[in-house]
Write an enzyme that holds these catalytic residues in place. Sequence first.
Site, PDB file in Angstrom:
ATOM      1  N   ARG A 105       0.835  -1.191   0.000  1.00 50.14           N
ATOM      2  CA  ARG A 105       0.000   0.000   0.000  1.00 50.14           C
ATOM      3  C   ARG A 105       0.872   1.244   0.000  1.00 50.14           C
ATOM      4  O   ARG A 105       1.705   1.423   0.896  1.00 50.14           O
ATOM      5  CB  ARG A 105      -0.907  -0.020   1.236  1.00 50.14           C
ATOM      6  N   THR A 109      -0.774   7.638  -1.262  1.00 47.85           N
ATOM      7  CA  THR A 109      -2.079   7.533  -1.944  1.00 47.85           C
ATOM      8  C   THR A 109      -2.972   6.470  -1.290  1.00 47.85           C
ATOM      9  O   THR A 109      -4.175   6.435  -1.541  1.00 47.85           O
ATOM     10  CB  THR A 109      -1.893   7.144  -3.421  1.00 47.85           C
ATOM     11  N   ASP A 201      -3.498 -10.610  12.638  1.00 50.70           N
ATOM     12  CA  ASP A 201      -2.777 -10.551  11.354  1.00 50.70           C
ATOM     13  C   ASP A 201      -2.479 -11.988  10.897  1.00 50.70           C
ATOM     14  O   ASP A 201      -1.686 -12.696  11.524  1.00 50.70           O
ATOM     15  CB  ASP A 201      -1.473  -9.763  11.537  1.00 50.70           C
ATOM     16  N   ASP A 204       1.252 -12.788  10.183  1.00 49.69           N
ATOM     17  CA  ASP A 204       2.046 -12.910  11.417  1.00 49.69           C
ATOM     18  C   ASP A 204       1.734 -14.210  12.145  1.00 49.69           C
ATOM     19  O   ASP A 204       2.626 -14.884  12.668  1.00 49.69           O
ATOM     20  CB  ASP A 204       1.758 -11.735  12.359  1.00 49.69           C
TER      21      ASP A 204
END
Length: 210
Positions: A105, A109, A201, A204
């Site tokens: 990402r 933006t 996550d 993870d």
Amino acid sequence: MLDHLTVVKHPLVQHKLSLMRDKNTSTASFRRLLREISLLLAYEVTRELDMTTIEIETPLEPMSAPVLEGKKLALISILRAGNGLLDGILELVPAARVGFVGLYRDPETLRPVQYYCKVPDALDSRMTIVVDPMLATGNSSVAAIDLLKEKGATNIRFLCLLAAPEGIERMQEAHPDVPIVTASVDSHLNDHGYIVPGLGDAGDRMFGTK
Ligand code: URA
């Protein structure tokens, strides 16, 4: 036809998912459960593979027997958590072709940017199953599917473990032709983009990183 959204309610899937959600589940158990659950989800997402018949002889008599038809299916893992779903699916469909899409990402933006893409050829004539355990905002899934469509894929499915309503909506707006198969639709996304109640996550937890 698969519905736009299939939630796999099978007791084994739901039981294993609850164990995965538990924060006290170890990395080793999480990984084993993910492999097991991905086999069960793969069974559901491959329901519509094309079939033909071949002539064989059983020990008793000749018969026309059903077999899979056409090109091998393509599994596309969205890095890195998608890889956790791959092992189980490949056990069920060992001849599948496998591709990888990596997106990060952009901090300014907030849009997904591709950093890796290697996918099988002839996507236009393969069922293409995109795998990512967590359908959260839907941004990376939508971007990955945009990419696969540019490369010719037309017969696409999306397989995840958990989905947020926000991600499902985003996917259905952008790619209404892509059925989603998941084990659960959770409540919502929190301010950090995590699925609630979720499982944390996924990358993870499966790789033991923090
Ligand atoms: N990705 C994850 O690994 N977990 C979430 O809850 C959302 C996205």
